[in-house]
Scaffold this active site. Structure first.
Site, PDB file in Angstrom:
ATOM      1  N   GLY A  39      -2.498  -3.051 -12.678  1.00  0.00           N
ATOM      2  CA  GLY A  39      -1.565  -1.955 -12.084  1.00  0.00           C
ATOM      3  C   GLY A  39      -0.497  -1.642 -13.208  1.00  0.00           C
ATOM      4  O   GLY A  39      -0.748  -0.622 -14.130  1.00  0.00           O
ATOM      5  N   ARG A  40       0.446  -2.403 -13.222  1.00  0.00           N
ATOM      6  CA  ARG A  40       1.517  -1.977 -14.259  1.00  0.00           C
ATOM      7  C   ARG A  40       1.412  -2.233 -15.657  1.00  0.00           C
ATOM      8  O   ARG A  40       1.789  -1.300 -16.432  1.00  0.00           O
ATOM      9  CB  ARG A  40       2.622  -3.259 -14.100  1.00  0.00           C
ATOM     10  N   GLN A  99      -7.331   7.473  -3.270  1.00  0.00           N
ATOM     11  CA  GLN A  99      -6.887   6.389  -2.348  1.00  0.00           C
ATOM     12  C   GLN A  99      -6.337   7.301  -1.199  1.00  0.00           C
ATOM     13  O   GLN A  99      -5.164   8.098  -1.204  1.00  0.00           O
ATOM     14  CB  GLN A  99      -5.937   5.638  -2.852  1.00  0.00           C
ATOM     15  N   TYR A 141       1.103  -0.588   5.082  1.00  0.00           N
ATOM     16  CA  TYR A 141       1.192   0.623   5.675  1.00  0.00           C
ATOM     17  C   TYR A 141       0.426   0.773   6.893  1.00  0.00           C
ATOM     18  O   TYR A 141      -0.177  -0.081   7.725  1.00  0.00           O
ATOM     19  CB  TYR A 141       0.498   1.667   4.681  1.00  0.00           C
ATOM     20  N   ARG A 176      -9.127  -1.005   0.638  1.00  0.00           N
ATOM     21  CA  ARG A 176      -8.209  -2.033  -0.095  1.00  0.00           C
ATOM     22  C   ARG A 176      -7.404  -2.689   1.117  1.00  0.00           C
ATOM     23  O   ARG A 176      -6.919  -2.238   1.973  1.00  0.00           O
ATOM     24  CB  ARG A 176      -7.246  -1.271  -0.697  1.00  0.00           C
TER      25      ARG A 176
END
Length: 367
Positions: A325-326, A101, A187, A235
């Site tokens: 994810g987590r 990424q 971002y 993404r």
């Protein structure tokens, strides 16, 4: 559109996956210092999770100015490329697939993280109500409010595009199977895309087409670097609020972007649901369905999914693959646990960021 389930093979661009379970990008802040270099520890971590259909690496800065948190890895130095080779080799040796990424944090930074202590950059000089993670000269480290950024000058923007392209080239040299352009989560690219952080009056501000211009230029440069090989993902996070991001008209902004992406040879579009940190976002489900209808390629859906909601997304055709994810932090064998309906290990939030083996490579697998 054909339906599929978690354990059926799927194809994303040129990537052939043995299942539809994707490991989402997870910032863990464990790169080797100095130099933000991936190490054998990182290689072990990713190799443990190689049964995923696809691993998307943690966000990785494409240039020194792109860093917003201490100890996150880069892809802009020869030493970092060599470090990442250890990771890709370890994943491939376990039969896995991994993409990198590509990341620039923009305004989510601080002079303590910037070369020569300068201010971070952004589309406009608007400070985010958010935190970054810094290390002081004495070695102490702590959360710090982001600094007020300076607006990128028009003649600096080609250098930003070039940094992403070089990052993609370096990723391929490091052995990655592809790259993902990080245009989500508040971002830099998301800052240009969203009206709340972009008040420019030049060709990169104002209309949805202008605000999407940098994102599309970066994507085109990265695709050109990879040879239009179907190995580039993107993404996005429509309606997201992480990093103090906001947009006045997500339907217009992201609808325009998705329409433009149809003409690019992408491996996939990766959509991060805005409720991954909790809360409710009225209208997101309708927007997601609209984006699914408007986008002609493959979609990865991420954000707070469990096995039931993931299966539902696949069966309905809303997604072609699903990212966790987590759950992947604490369950290196997540695919097998989902297959068996086994209980999941619960992650320790105290070890999410920074540190060494504890909470990183020491979670147990089944049996």
């Amino acid at each position: 559109m054909t339906t599929r389930n978690l354990f059926q093979p799927t194809r994303l661009g040129s990537l052939e996956l043995p299942n539809a379970v994707v490991m989402a990008p997870l910032t863990r802040q464990r790169s080797l210092q100095p130099g933000n270099i991936p190490s054998e520890l990182n290689a072990t971590y990713y190799a443990q999770r190689a049964s995923a259909g696809l691993i998307i690496s943690e966000a990785t800065q494409v240039c020194p100015e792109g860093q917003g948190y201490a100890w996150t890895p880069g892809i802009h130095s020869a030493e970092q490329v060599e470090g990442w080779k250890k990771v890709t080799r370890a994943v491939h040796d376990k039969g896995g697939r991994i993409v990198l990424q590509l990341w620039h944090v923009g305004r989510i930074s601080h002079p303590l993280l910037q070369p020569d202590g300068v201010d971070p950059v952004a589309p406009s000089a608007i400070q985010a109500k958010a935190d970054c993670y810094v290390q002081e000269a004495d070695g102490s480290h702590h959360r710090e409010p982001t600094a007020k950024p300076r607006a990128l000058a028009l003649d600096e923007i080609p250098g930003v595009v070039a940094a992403y392209a070089q990052g993609a080239a370096n990723a391929l040299r490091a052995g990655f199977d592809g790259v993902e352009v990080h245009a989500a989560n508040g971002y830099l690219l998301d800052q240009f895309l969203c009206s709340g952080s972009n008040q420019r009056t030049d060709a990169y501000g104002g209309s949805a087409a202008n605000r999407a211009r940098l994102v599309l230029q970066v994507i085109d440069a990265v695709i050109a670097t990879t040879g239009d090989s179907g190995r580039v993902g993107v993404r996005i996070s429509p309606m997201g609020t992480f990093g103090d991001i906001s947009d006045a008209n997500p339907r217009e902004t992201f609808g325009y972007l998705v329409e433009q992406l149809n003409s690019r040879n992408l491996a996939y579009l990766h959509i991060n649901k805005p409720d991954w940190l909790g809360g409710t976002f009225e209208g997101f489900d309708d927007l997601l369905r609209e984006l699914r209808d408007r986008y002609q390629g493959r979609i990865i859906l991420a954000g707070g999914l469990d096995s039931s909601s993931a299966e539902q997304a696949l069966a309905s055709g809303l997604a072609d693959a699903v990212a966790f994810g987590r759950p992947y932090i604490a369950n290196p064998d997540l695919v097998e646990r989902l297959r068996q309906g086994a209980a999941l290990n619960q992650p320790d939030a105290n070890t999410f960021y920074g540190g060494a083996e504890a909470g990183y490579t020491d979670y147990p697998t089944l049996g």
